[in-house]
Structure formats: structure tokens, C-alpha cells
Design a protein around this motif. Structure first.
Motif, PDB file in Angstrom:
ATOM      1  N   VAL A   1      42.298   7.813 -11.855  1.00  0.00           N
ATOM      2  CA  VAL A   1      41.624   7.580 -13.101  1.00  0.00           C
ATOM      3  C   VAL A   1      41.930   8.635 -14.123  1.00  0.00           C
ATOM      4  CG1 VAL A   1      39.100   7.752 -13.933  1.00  0.00           C
ATOM      5  CG2 VAL A   1      39.608   6.442 -11.875  1.00  0.00           C
ATOM      6  N   ASN A   2      42.346   9.946 -13.944  1.00  0.00           N
ATOM      7  CA  ASN A   2      42.494  10.876 -14.854  1.00  0.00           C
ATOM      8  C   ASN A   2      43.917  10.509 -15.341  1.00  0.00           C
ATOM      9  OD1 ASN A   2      40.166  12.416 -14.130  1.00  0.00           O
ATOM     10  ND2 ASN A   2      41.317  13.620 -12.787  1.00  0.00           N
ATOM     11  N   MET A   3      44.977   9.925 -14.441  1.00  0.00           N
ATOM     12  CA  MET A   3      46.177   9.824 -15.064  1.00  0.00           C
ATOM     13  C   MET A   3      46.157   8.557 -15.867  1.00  0.00           C
ATOM     14  SD  MET A   3      49.423   8.324 -12.478  1.00  0.00           S
ATOM     15  CE  MET A   3      48.647   6.729 -12.246  1.00  0.00           C
ATOM     16  N   LEU A   4      45.366   7.644 -15.675  1.00  0.00           N
ATOM     17  CA  LEU A   4      45.169   6.467 -16.636  1.00  0.00           C
ATOM     18  C   LEU A   4      44.413   6.991 -18.007  1.00  0.00           C
ATOM     19  CD1 LEU A   4      44.076   3.512 -14.311  1.00  0.00           C
ATOM     20  CD2 LEU A   4      46.436   4.043 -15.542  1.00  0.00           C
ATOM     21  N   ALA A   5      43.544   8.000 -17.934  1.00  0.00           N
ATOM     22  CA  ALA A   5      42.796   8.458 -19.011  1.00  0.00           C
ATOM     23  C   ALA A   5      43.702   9.274 -19.883  1.00  0.00           C
ATOM     24  CB  ALA A   5      41.745   9.293 -18.438  1.00  0.00           C
ATOM     25  N   GLU A   6      44.621   9.998 -19.507  1.00  0.00           N
ATOM     26  CA  GLU A   6      45.392  10.763 -19.952  1.00  0.00           C
ATOM     27  C   GLU A   6      46.700  10.090 -20.710  1.00  0.00           C
ATOM     28  OE1 GLU A   6      46.123  13.891 -17.309  1.00  0.00           O
ATOM     29  OE2 GLU A   6      44.294  14.690 -17.628  1.00  0.00           O
ATOM     30  N   SER A   7      46.715   9.044 -20.133  1.00  0.00           N
ATOM     31  CA  SER A   7      48.084   8.216 -20.361  1.00  0.00           C
ATOM     32  C   SER A   7      47.944   7.739 -22.123  1.00  0.00           C
ATOM     33  CB  SER A   7      48.155   6.939 -19.759  1.00  0.00           C
ATOM     34  OG  SER A   7      49.446   6.079 -20.210  1.00  0.00           O
ATOM     35  N   GLY A   8      49.161   7.947 -22.757  1.00  0.00           N
ATOM     36  CA  GLY A   8      49.105   7.361 -24.086  1.00  0.00           C
ATOM     37  C   GLY A   8      49.836   6.161 -24.349  1.00  0.00           C
ATOM     38  N   ARG A   9      50.024   5.454 -23.146  1.00  0.00           N
ATOM     39  CA  ARG A   9      50.600   4.019 -23.331  1.00  0.00           C
ATOM     40  C   ARG A   9      49.533   3.285 -24.101  1.00  0.00           C
ATOM     41  NH1 ARG A   9      52.149   2.752 -17.568  1.00  0.00           N
ATOM     42  NH2 ARG A   9      52.853   1.013 -18.451  1.00  0.00           N
ATOM     43  N   PRO A  10      50.215   1.986 -24.625  1.00  0.00           N
ATOM     44  CA  PRO A  10      49.350   1.005 -25.156  1.00  0.00           C
ATOM     45  C   PRO A  10      48.212   0.500 -24.157  1.00  0.00           C
ATOM     46  CG  PRO A  10      51.606   0.694 -25.912  1.00  0.00           C
ATOM     47  CD  PRO A  10      51.481   1.822 -24.716  1.00  0.00           C
ATOM     48  N   GLY A  11      47.135   0.310 -24.362  1.00  0.00           N
ATOM     49  CA  GLY A  11      46.136  -0.260 -23.550  1.00  0.00           C
ATOM     50  C   GLY A  11      45.630   0.632 -22.384  1.00  0.00           C
ATOM     51  N   HIS A  12      46.226   1.853 -22.264  1.00  0.00           N
ATOM     52  CA  HIS A  12      45.622   3.070 -21.481  1.00  0.00           C
ATOM     53  C   HIS A  12      44.723   3.766 -22.204  1.00  0.00           C
ATOM     54  CE1 HIS A  12      48.860   1.479 -19.102  1.00  0.00           C
ATOM     55  NE2 HIS A  12      48.527   2.237 -17.915  1.00  0.00           N
ATOM     56  N   GLY A  13      44.174   4.806 -21.564  1.00  0.00           N
ATOM     57  CA  GLY A  13      43.303   5.693 -22.129  1.00  0.00           C
ATOM     58  C   GLY A  13      41.789   5.908 -21.443  1.00  0.00           C
TER      59      GLY A  13
ATOM     60  N   VAL B   1      45.977   0.447  -1.218  1.00  0.00           N
ATOM     61  CA  VAL B   1      46.303  -0.794  -1.294  1.00  0.00           C
ATOM     62  C   VAL B   1      45.939  -1.434  -2.561  1.00  0.00           C
ATOM     63  CG1 VAL B   1      45.450  -3.149  -0.437  1.00  0.00           C
ATOM     64  CG2 VAL B   1      45.641  -1.097   1.191  1.00  0.00           C
ATOM     65  N   TRP B   2      44.860  -0.899  -3.287  1.00  0.00           N
ATOM     66  CA  TRP B   2      44.445  -1.247  -4.587  1.00  0.00           C
ATOM     67  C   TRP B   2      45.487  -0.945  -5.592  1.00  0.00           C
ATOM     68  CZ3 TRP B   2      43.917   1.186  -9.266  1.00  0.00           C
ATOM     69  CH2 TRP B   2      43.648   0.616 -10.542  1.00  0.00           C
ATOM     70  N   ALA B   3      46.056   0.448  -5.617  1.00  0.00           N
ATOM     71  CA  ALA B   3      47.021   0.925  -6.345  1.00  0.00           C
ATOM     72  C   ALA B   3      48.305   0.243  -6.271  1.00  0.00           C
ATOM     73  CB  ALA B   3      47.317   2.636  -6.053  1.00  0.00           C
ATOM     74  N   SER B   4      48.901  -0.292  -5.213  1.00  0.00           N
ATOM     75  CA  SER B   4      50.017  -1.015  -4.905  1.00  0.00           C
ATOM     76  C   SER B   4      49.925  -2.086  -5.585  1.00  0.00           C
ATOM     77  CB  SER B   4      50.227  -1.163  -3.519  1.00  0.00           C
ATOM     78  OG  SER B   4      49.455  -2.000  -2.696  1.00  0.00           O
ATOM     79  N   HIS B   5      48.724  -2.828  -5.906  1.00  0.00           N
ATOM     80  CA  HIS B   5      48.671  -4.295  -6.212  1.00  0.00           C
ATOM     81  C   HIS B   5      48.301  -4.159  -7.946  1.00  0.00           C
ATOM     82  CE1 HIS B   5      49.469  -5.974  -2.559  1.00  0.00           C
ATOM     83  NE2 HIS B   5      48.173  -5.889  -2.144  1.00  0.00           N
ATOM     84  N   GLN B   6      47.394  -3.295  -8.131  1.00  0.00           N
ATOM     85  CA  GLN B   6      47.022  -3.055  -9.639  1.00  0.00           C
ATOM     86  C   GLN B   6      47.511  -2.251 -10.424  1.00  0.00           C
ATOM     87  OE1 GLN B   6      44.729  -5.260 -10.473  1.00  0.00           O
ATOM     88  NE2 GLN B   6      44.640  -6.139  -8.297  1.00  0.00           N
ATOM     89  N   LEU B   7      48.469  -1.379 -10.169  1.00  0.00           N
ATOM     90  CA  LEU B   7      49.016  -0.352 -10.876  1.00  0.00           C
ATOM     91  C   LEU B   7      50.623  -0.968 -11.284  1.00  0.00           C
ATOM     92  CD1 LEU B   7      48.509   3.163  -9.672  1.00  0.00           C
ATOM     93  CD2 LEU B   7      47.409   1.888 -11.546  1.00  0.00           C
ATOM     94  N   ASP B   8      51.051  -0.717 -12.574  1.00  0.00           N
ATOM     95  CA  ASP B   8      52.300  -1.127 -12.879  1.00  0.00           C
ATOM     96  C   ASP B   8      53.374  -0.211 -12.447  1.00  0.00           C
ATOM     97  OD1 ASP B   8      52.415   0.869 -14.580  1.00  0.00           O
ATOM     98  OD2 ASP B   8      52.053  -0.262 -16.312  1.00  0.00           O
ATOM     99  N   SER B   9      54.608  -0.779 -12.239  1.00  0.00           N
ATOM    100  CA  SER B   9      55.897   0.192 -11.755  1.00  0.00           C
ATOM    101  C   SER B   9      55.642   1.482 -12.399  1.00  0.00           C
ATOM    102  CB  SER B   9      56.919  -0.455 -11.985  1.00  0.00           C
ATOM    103  OG  SER B   9      57.138  -0.650 -13.184  1.00  0.00           O
ATOM    104  N   SER B  10      55.387   1.756 -13.564  1.00  0.00           N
ATOM    105  CA  SER B  10      55.407   2.994 -14.451  1.00  0.00           C
ATOM    106  C   SER B  10      54.309   3.927 -13.633  1.00  0.00           C
ATOM    107  CB  SER B  10      55.229   2.779 -15.738  1.00  0.00           C
ATOM    108  OG  SER B  10      55.187   4.160 -16.364  1.00  0.00           O
ATOM    109  N   ASN B  11      53.276   3.462 -13.480  1.00  0.00           N
ATOM    110  CA  ASN B  11      52.130   4.129 -13.009  1.00  0.00           C
ATOM    111  C   ASN B  11      52.301   4.461 -11.451  1.00  0.00           C
ATOM    112  OD1 ASN B  11      50.429   4.662 -15.273  1.00  0.00           O
ATOM    113  ND2 ASN B  11      49.692   2.638 -15.125  1.00  0.00           N
ATOM    114  N   ARG B  12      52.783   3.454 -10.617  1.00  0.00           N
ATOM    115  CA  ARG B  12      53.175   3.658  -9.454  1.00  0.00           C
ATOM    116  C   ARG B  12      54.058   4.859  -9.206  1.00  0.00           C
ATOM    117  NH1 ARG B  12      52.838  -2.117  -8.519  1.00  0.00           N
ATOM    118  NH2 ARG B  12      54.933  -2.145  -8.623  1.00  0.00           N
TER     119      ARG B  12
END
Length: 103
Positions: A16-28, A49-60
Motif C-alpha cells: 500500500v505504501n509503495m502504491l501510494a508513493e508511486s508517481g506512475r499514472p493511475g497510482h497514488g 497470492v494477491w500480489a502475484s495476480h494483481q500487481l503489474d510486472s513493474s510493481n512486482r
């Protein structure tokens, strides 16, 4: 009205912290908040398990880097996906009754 605090395991908190701090479009922060609600109450294994399916390759990849640095091991994003598959498979097995096995 007070907000209900979410129960997040350490892995979910990091995601959650990683996604909140991301400057990528659609994140934040808004995107991270919605993902925090998805991860609320899940165990670390369920979050993996959730992360392996829901996160894109960059976030993984970012997640694998952080886990690798924290553990001192060379972790690849594919390792996270493989671990999630093993966890999912183990979850599908029947519970072993050790007393029956030892009798």
C-alpha cells in the motif's frame, strides 16, 4: 464519524505504501487506499497470492527488490509468482491429521 482502521499485515502495508508513493499514472494515495481495502484482514500468504495476480510486472519487481534487500537473498519477481503458486496449491490440499498418520 471515525474511520475504521484497516488491519494490514506487514507485506500488505508495504504494498500500500509503495502504491501510494508511486508517481506512475493511475497510482497514488487514492489507488493505494482502494488496494488497502482489498488487502484488509488477509494473511501474508494471501497477500502474496494477491500480489502475484494483481500487481503489474513493474510493481512486482519493486516488491521483489525490497524483499531481497530485507532478506539478503537475490529475489526475482518470478520467485514471488512461484511462491504464490505453491501457497495456492498448498491451500487446496486437505488438512493432514497427524494423529491418524502416527497411529
Amino acid at each position: 464519524m471515525a474511520k475504521k482502521s484497516l488491519k494490514l499485515c506487514p507485506l500488505a502495508q508495504h504494498i500500500v505504501n509503495m502504491l501510494a508513493e508511486s508517481g506512475r499514472p493511475g497510482h497514488g494515495p487514492t489507488y493505494a487506499c482502494s488496494k488497502a481495502h482489498e488487502l484488509h484482514g488477509r494473511t501474508t500468504n494471501d497477500v502474496l497470492v494477491w500480489a502475484s495476480h494483481q500487481l503489474d510486472s513493474s510493481n512486482r519487481g519493486c516488491l521483489a527488490d525490497v524483499i531481497g534487500k530485507a532478506s539478503g537473498w537475490n529475489i526475482d519477481p518470478a520467485d514471488l509468482v512461484a511462491a504464490a503458486r505453491v501457497e495456492k496449491a498448498l491451500g487446496g490440499l486437505p488438512v493432514l491429521n497427524l494423529q491418524e498418520l502416527l497411529a
